[in-house]
Design a protein around this motif. Structure first.
Motif, mmCIF file in Angstrom:
data_model
loop_
_atom_site.group_PDB
_atom_site.id
_atom_site.type_symbol
_atom_site.label_atom_id
_atom_site.label_comp_id
_atom_site.label_asym_id
_atom_site.label_seq_id
_atom_site.Cartn_x
_atom_site.Cartn_y
_atom_site.Cartn_z
ATOM 1 N N LYS A 3 0.843 -1.196 0.000
ATOM 2 C CA LYS A 3 0.000 0.000 0.000
ATOM 3 C C LYS A 3 0.873 1.239 0.000
ATOM 4 O O LYS A 3 2.009 1.210 0.453
ATOM 5 C CB LYS A 3 -0.895 0.014 1.233
ATOM 6 C CG LYS A 3 -1.877 -1.130 1.269
ATOM 7 C CD LYS A 3 -2.684 -1.088 2.539
ATOM 8 C CE LYS A 3 -3.582 -2.314 2.602
ATOM 9 N NZ LYS A 3 -4.288 -2.385 3.881
ATOM 10 N N ASP A 47 -0.051 -2.033 8.077
ATOM 11 C CA ASP A 47 -1.173 -1.088 8.118
ATOM 12 C C ASP A 47 -0.705 0.243 8.700
ATOM 13 O O ASP A 47 0.399 0.354 9.238
ATOM 14 C CB ASP A 47 -2.355 -1.664 8.902
ATOM 15 C CG ASP A 47 -2.012 -1.983 10.341
ATOM 16 O OD1 ASP A 47 -1.448 -1.120 11.041
ATOM 17 O OD2 ASP A 47 -2.321 -3.105 10.785
ATOM 18 N N GLU A 69 -3.434 6.027 4.484
ATOM 19 C CA GLU A 69 -3.340 5.322 3.211
ATOM 20 C C GLU A 69 -3.813 6.239 2.087
ATOM 21 O O GLU A 69 -4.793 6.971 2.237
ATOM 22 C CB GLU A 69 -4.186 4.055 3.244
ATOM 23 C CG GLU A 69 -4.032 3.206 2.003
ATOM 24 C CD GLU A 69 -4.797 1.902 2.071
ATOM 25 O OE1 GLU A 69 -4.867 1.232 1.020
ATOM 26 O OE2 GLU A 69 -5.316 1.551 3.142
#
Length: 95
Positions: A3, A47, A69
């Motif tokens: 990500k 994350d 993100e």
């Protein structure tokens, strides 16, 4: 899954070189780049919470920052290299 994240930080977190050193020490950070003041684009499989905790630990529990993100709803004026990193989740190959 890899990500793209945006890290925006205050000067209390550190100078650009100090924050670069923190990011370089984190195995969770696959790569990063910058082209805006007080901001880094980060690629990671972790994350946002994990990244934020690790940055906080490595920086000596100081400073203010946000890790978020970069999702599909985005727009702006960045360098082609930065857009490539964000959209392709890898660094742009050298031509």
């Amino acid at each position: 899954m890899r990500k793209a994240y945006l890290l925006v930080h205050s000067e209390t977190l550190g100078s650009r070189d100090q924050v670069k050193a923190v990011l370089n020490r984190l195995p969770e950070v696959l790569t990063w780049r910058y082209d805006l003041p007080h901001s880094f684009y980060i690629l990671s499989e972790a994350d946002a919470g994990t990244l934020a905790r690790r940055i906080r630990e490595e920086s000596g529990n100081k400073g203010r920052f946000i890790v978020t993100e970069i999702a599909s709803n985005k727009y702006g004026w960045l360098t082609p290299e930065s857009w490539y990193l964000i959209n392709q989740k890898r660094t742009k190959p050298k031509s």
